[in-house]
Enzyme design. Structure first.
Site, PDB file in Angstrom:
ATOM      1  N   ASP A 115      30.627   5.863  14.379  1.00  0.00           N
ATOM      2  CA  ASP A 115      31.037   6.760  13.303  1.00  0.00           C
ATOM      3  C   ASP A 115      31.836   5.964  12.262  1.00  0.00           C
ATOM      4  O   ASP A 115      32.687   5.141  12.605  1.00  0.00           O
ATOM      5  CB  ASP A 115      31.899   7.899  13.889  1.00  0.00           C
ATOM      6  N   ILE A 116      31.551   6.220  10.995  1.00  0.00           N
ATOM      7  CA  ILE A 116      32.191   5.469   9.901  1.00  0.00           C
ATOM      8  C   ILE A 116      33.676   5.822   9.767  1.00  0.00           C
ATOM      9  O   ILE A 116      34.473   5.032   9.250  1.00  0.00           O
ATOM     10  CB  ILE A 116      31.440   5.733   8.576  1.00  0.00           C
TER      11      ILE A 116
ATOM     12  N   ASN B 114      28.267  19.526  17.005  1.00  0.00           N
ATOM     13  CA  ASN B 114      28.652  20.609  16.098  1.00  0.00           C
ATOM     14  C   ASN B 114      27.434  21.283  15.467  1.00  0.00           C
ATOM     15  O   ASN B 114      26.422  20.631  15.200  1.00  0.00           O
ATOM     16  CB  ASN B 114      29.564  20.056  14.999  1.00  0.00           C
TER      17      ASN B 114
ATOM     18  N   GLN C  85      29.580  21.815  11.213  1.00  0.00           N
ATOM     19  CA  GLN C  85      28.688  20.646  11.171  1.00  0.00           C
ATOM     20  C   GLN C  85      28.610  20.129   9.740  1.00  0.00           C
ATOM     21  O   GLN C  85      28.079  20.806   8.861  1.00  0.00           O
ATOM     22  CB  GLN C  85      27.285  21.036  11.671  1.00  0.00           C
ATOM     23  N   GLU C  86      29.164  18.916   9.540  1.00  0.00           N
ATOM     24  CA  GLU C  86      29.193  18.343   8.188  1.00  0.00           C
ATOM     25  C   GLU C  86      27.820  17.785   7.798  1.00  0.00           C
ATOM     26  O   GLU C  86      27.315  18.056   6.716  1.00  0.00           O
ATOM     27  CB  GLU C  86      30.258  17.233   8.154  1.00  0.00           C
TER      28      GLU C  86
ATOM     29  N   HIS D 217      23.263  15.557  15.696  1.00  0.00           N
ATOM     30  CA  HIS D 217      23.914  14.371  16.265  1.00  0.00           C
ATOM     31  C   HIS D 217      24.860  14.770  17.380  1.00  0.00           C
ATOM     32  O   HIS D 217      25.505  15.818  17.328  1.00  0.00           O
ATOM     33  CB  HIS D 217      24.658  13.567  15.188  1.00  0.00           C
TER      34      HIS D 217
ATOM     35  N   HIS E  37      28.222  13.554  19.271  1.00  0.00           N
ATOM     36  CA  HIS E  37      29.384  12.655  19.219  1.00  0.00           C
ATOM     37  C   HIS E  37      29.751  12.226  20.643  1.00  0.00           C
ATOM     38  O   HIS E  37      29.778  13.071  21.554  1.00  0.00           O
ATOM     39  CB  HIS E  37      30.634  13.385  18.688  1.00  0.00           C
TER      40      HIS E  37
END
Ligand code: 5GP
Ligand code: ZN
Length: 132
Positions: free
Chosen positions: A29-30, A85, A90-91, A96, A98
């Site tokens: 994750d960034i 999420n 959920q962005e 995905h 996590h």
């Protein structure tokens, strides 16, 4: 489709990818909540849990078992949470999973509260790729 994660799959956006098979990729994750915060995504675009098919879901979870071992071996984490999420929380609208590792050090149990304890994902990536 203008999807950041599809662009990561296609190599149009760089990522610290450390695991891959024919159906999925896993990368750091960034903006990690903790060291080794990993995202597993399908190569094919699925939006969320309603959208994704069972075979791909199975592949993501099988991969999570392998990635758990890698994170334990390379980062020495003491535990981890798997989170996925949907909807308003959920962005990124590309499915995905996590994986968030935890460490024995008290502050690292919830690193997100202690951002000064979180390392640069580049350094974590180097550890994950090292032969040790
Ligand atoms: P969500 O809330 O959708 O479950 O979480 C999306 C996650 O994707 C966030 O933790 C965010 O830091 C991460 N993220 C967003 N954009 C990028 C990106 O371009 N590269 C990487 N590696 N992670 C991203
Ligand atoms: Zn996508």
């Amino acid at each position: 489709m203008d999807c950041i994660f599809c662009k990561i799959v296609n190599g149009e956006i760089p990522s610290y990818k450390f695991y891959e098979n024919d159906k999925i990729i896993a990368f750091l994750d960034i903006n990690p909540d903790c060291d080794g915060h990993t995202l597993i995504i399908p190569k094919k675009h699925f939006t969320d849990l309603d959208d994704i098919d069972i075979d791909t879901l199975k592949c993501i979870n099988e991969s999570a078992k392998e990635i758990k071992k890698i994170l334990e071996k390379k980062l020495g984490c003491a535990g981890m949470s798997l989170i996925q999420n949907n909807g308003s929380v959920q962005e990124i609208k590309h499915y995905h999973l996590h994986i968030k590792p935890y460490y024995k050090n008290k502050k690292s149990i919830e690193m997100i509260k202690y951002p000064e304890f979180i390392n640069d994902p580049k350094d974590i990536y180097d550890k994950l790729k090292s032969s040790k």
